[in-house]
Design an enzyme around this catalytic site. Structure first.
Site, PDB file in Angstrom:
ATOM      1  N   GLY A   1      28.012 -79.055  -2.855  1.00 52.06           N
ATOM      2  CA  GLY A   1      28.801 -79.735  -1.796  1.00 52.06           C
ATOM      3  C   GLY A   1      30.104 -80.030  -2.400  1.00 52.06           C
TER       4      GLY A   1
ATOM      5  N   GLY B   1      32.982 -85.922  -1.872  1.00 54.26           N
ATOM      6  CA  GLY B   1      32.611 -86.568  -0.608  1.00 54.26           C
ATOM      7  C   GLY B   1      31.773 -86.011   0.310  1.00 54.26           C
TER       8      GLY B   1
ATOM      9  N   GLY C   1      28.539 -86.247  -0.004  1.00 54.00           N
ATOM     10  CA  GLY C   1      27.344 -87.163   0.284  1.00 54.00           C
ATOM     11  C   GLY C   1      26.188 -87.147  -0.856  1.00 54.00           C
ATOM     12  CE  LYS C   2      28.641 -83.060  -4.945  1.00 54.53           C
ATOM     13  NZ  LYS C   2      29.764 -83.316  -4.265  1.00 54.53           N
ATOM     14  CB  SER C   3      26.986 -89.190  -5.809  1.00 54.47           C
ATOM     15  OG  SER C   3      27.450 -88.395  -6.680  1.00 54.47           O
TER      16      SER C   3
ATOM     17  CD  GLU D   1      29.707 -83.864 -10.531  1.00 50.27           C
ATOM     18  OE1 GLU D   1      30.716 -83.589 -11.398  1.00 50.27           O
ATOM     19  OE2 GLU D   1      30.007 -84.229  -9.254  1.00 50.27           O
TER      20      GLU D   1
END
Lengths: 287, 260
Positions: free
Chosen positions: A41, A44, A46-48, A174
């Site tokens: 994605g 921003g 919303g992954k983290s 990451e």
């Protein structure tokens, strides 16, 4: 990979206090035991945030966000765990910045520290430490100072330090951002080994070619919404996928062209995906 | 971070024995103002570090040079405020001989303590200091903070270096100016971004520590252990002898530099 879900979310919705829009919007998905799920994605998307919910960081550490919906970790509702440390005993989270996760001066002590805090007996601690050092290829670094490591070495050490805690689920935010191709491959191979041993892994990364090669499934997030979930091939060949590489794009276009009857396409979609991800081509696999 | 790994006598010594040693040096240095005793103590520290740790004054003279102005200032002040016969006069201002000796003694005291701390920091890893404190009864949460501070000092140094580079590539020469006032301005400029960076980082650090069980109730285990060997006993006994000798000299040997 087992068919029993290690992580289940249903209708997960989250908004940071004071934010105009929701960071996560009605997210529902399962991650199965021993599976590697890659999350893709834009920045921003919303992954983290999603990883922080799954690790219990929201709401136990970050108090400016609240979520609705069901989050189930290893068969228990996440609220039943009660505290961040209780969740952390089962779920290991590796944050983006390795610098903030190295809290000891020497690598060996860094690997041992979490186990020491949890009172792991010394022989078992030594065993886990040796295994982690071997798996993440950091044995030569064990007596080095943490501040003197390169960015890639730091990343491998922090992943190994979390692995030492023997979590049943590992969430990686990451983990290869500072790694060169060889370092990335080394970490991803180690992650694959963990998954083969039954550890469930969720990785957020931008290196789609690596995720496509090592992940069992990919999930695409866009502005807090799940756009797609599927195998790497399904995601890469979707018509609307922003992650479709050019080589697959061309193959798909050729596939759709009305070529001269009997003409063989120069490159099939499967071959294109294989070329791009570095995986063996379908015919090689069949042989 | 000052610590340099090595295999010298002091590197291999138990950190508790070394802590005892610096406490003895500290106590002796602070318990006397006799210049001869303090000079002898400084000489013992210098010789011990040279033999036991391979540290010659060449490796720490830069730090000593920094405290020389302080010693000069102390001596000047003491020579002006102390009474007794004057060593010399400048016009109507007399400089007390007793004050000069006292100022030099205070300066020597600083040197002895500074060199001793330097030797301890160079030969003892931060985690050993933390472990030794813990074994001596300091709660882990506090003893760990010593090694934690040593871990993040290099990070702060790196950050300061990055900020100085960022300032110089944008045309500021304050960070590299030979003028101490201009360099001071550069430091003031760096304070705010460094403070903000540290605050931002502290949240993530506390999270990563909590995730790895820092502060959990229940017994902790420790991969490393400390062992008190014969050499450590010898070091402690030597320091006891130094204390006895210093006390005898202080009480029994008249001060050759005393003002009569």
């Amino acid at each position: 990979m087992s068919t029993a879900p290690a992580i289940t979310t249903r209708g997960l919705t989250l908004r940071y206090s004071g934010a105009e829009r929701r960071a996560l919007e009605d997210i529902s998905f399962d991650v199965f035991t021993g599976e590697i799920l890659g999350i893709l994605g834009a920045t921003g998307a919303g992954k983290s945030t999603l990883l922080q919910v799954l690790a219990g960081v929201i709401p136990h550490h970050e108090h400016d966000a609240a979520f609705r919906g069901d989050v189930n970790i290893l068969g228990r509702d996440i609220d039943d765990y009660g505290s961040l440390t209780a969740i952390a005993a089962e779920v290991g989270l590796v944050l983006q910045d390795p610098e903030v996760q190295l809290v000891n001066t020497v690598v060996r002590e860094e690997l041992a520290w979490g186990m020491e805090n949890r009172g792991v007996p010394i022989p078992e601690m030594q065993q886990r430490l040796d295994r982690a050092a071997e798996l993440f290829d950091i044995t030569p670094l064990l007596d080095r100072f943490t501040h003197a490591l390169s960015g890639g070495e730091k990343q491998r050490v922090v992943v190994a330090a979390v692995y030492c805690l023997s979590p049943r689920i590992i969430l990686l935010d990451e983990p290869t951002s500072e790694l060169d191709p060889a370092g990335t491959e080394s970490v991803m191979k180690a992650v694959r080994t963990l998954a083969d041993e039954g550890v469930t892994v969720v990785i957020v990364d931008h290196k789609i070619e690596e995720l496509a090669l090592y992940a069992d499934r990919l999930m695409v997030l866009d502005s807090g919404n799940v756009r797609a979930v599927g195998t790497p091939r399904e995601i890469l060949t979707r018509g609307d996928s922003p992650y479709r590489p050019q080589v697959v794009d061309v193959a798909l276009e050729l596939d759709m062209m009305d070529l001269w009857p009997g003409t063989k396409l120069p490159l099939g979609v499967d071959e294109a995906v294989a070329i791009w991800t570095g995986a063996p081509a379908p015919e090689e696999v069949q042989q | 971070m000052l610590y340099r790994p090595g295999s010298t006598f002091f590197h291999r010594s138990d950190p508790r024995a070394k802590l005892f040693t610096i406490l003895v040096v500290l106590a002796l240095a602070l318990s006397t103002t006799r210049l001869d005793v303090l000079l002898a103590l400084t000489a013992i520290v210098i010789v011990a570090l040279a033999i036991g740790a391979g540290l010659t004054p060449r490796s720490y003279w830069k730090a000593l040079v920094v405290i020389l102005p302080l010693i000069a200032l102390l001596t000047l002040l003491q020579s002006l405020v102390q009474g007794g016969p004057a060593a010399f006069s400048l016009g109507s201002v007399g400089f007390s001989r007793h004050g000069i000796l006292l100022g030099l003694a205070l300066g020597t005291r600083l040197m002895a303590m500074g060199i001793c701390f330097y030797g301890f920091s160079v030969t003892t890893s931060p985690s050993d200091i933390s472990l030794a404190l813990n074994r001596l009864g300091v709660p882990y949460k506090f003893s760990y903070l010593t090694s934690f501070a040593f871990r993040f000092l290099p990070l702060m140094q790196d950050e300061a270096r990055t900020l100085l580079t960022a300032m110089s590539v944008r045309g500021s020469d304050e960070g590299t100016s030979p003028n101490p006032f201009r360099r001071g301005k550069a430091i003031v400029r760096m304070l705010f971004p460094m403070l903000m960076g540290s605050l931002k980082r502290s949240g993530d650090i506390s999270l990563s520590m909590e995730l790895r069980g820092y502060g959990l109730k229940g017994p902790r285990t420790c991969l490393r252990s400390l062992h008190f060997h014969g050499r450590d006993v010898a070091l402690v006994l030597t320091m006891v002898l130094v204390v006895v000798a210093a006390v005898l000299v202080q009480w029994q040997v008249p001060n050759p530099l005393a003002v009569r």
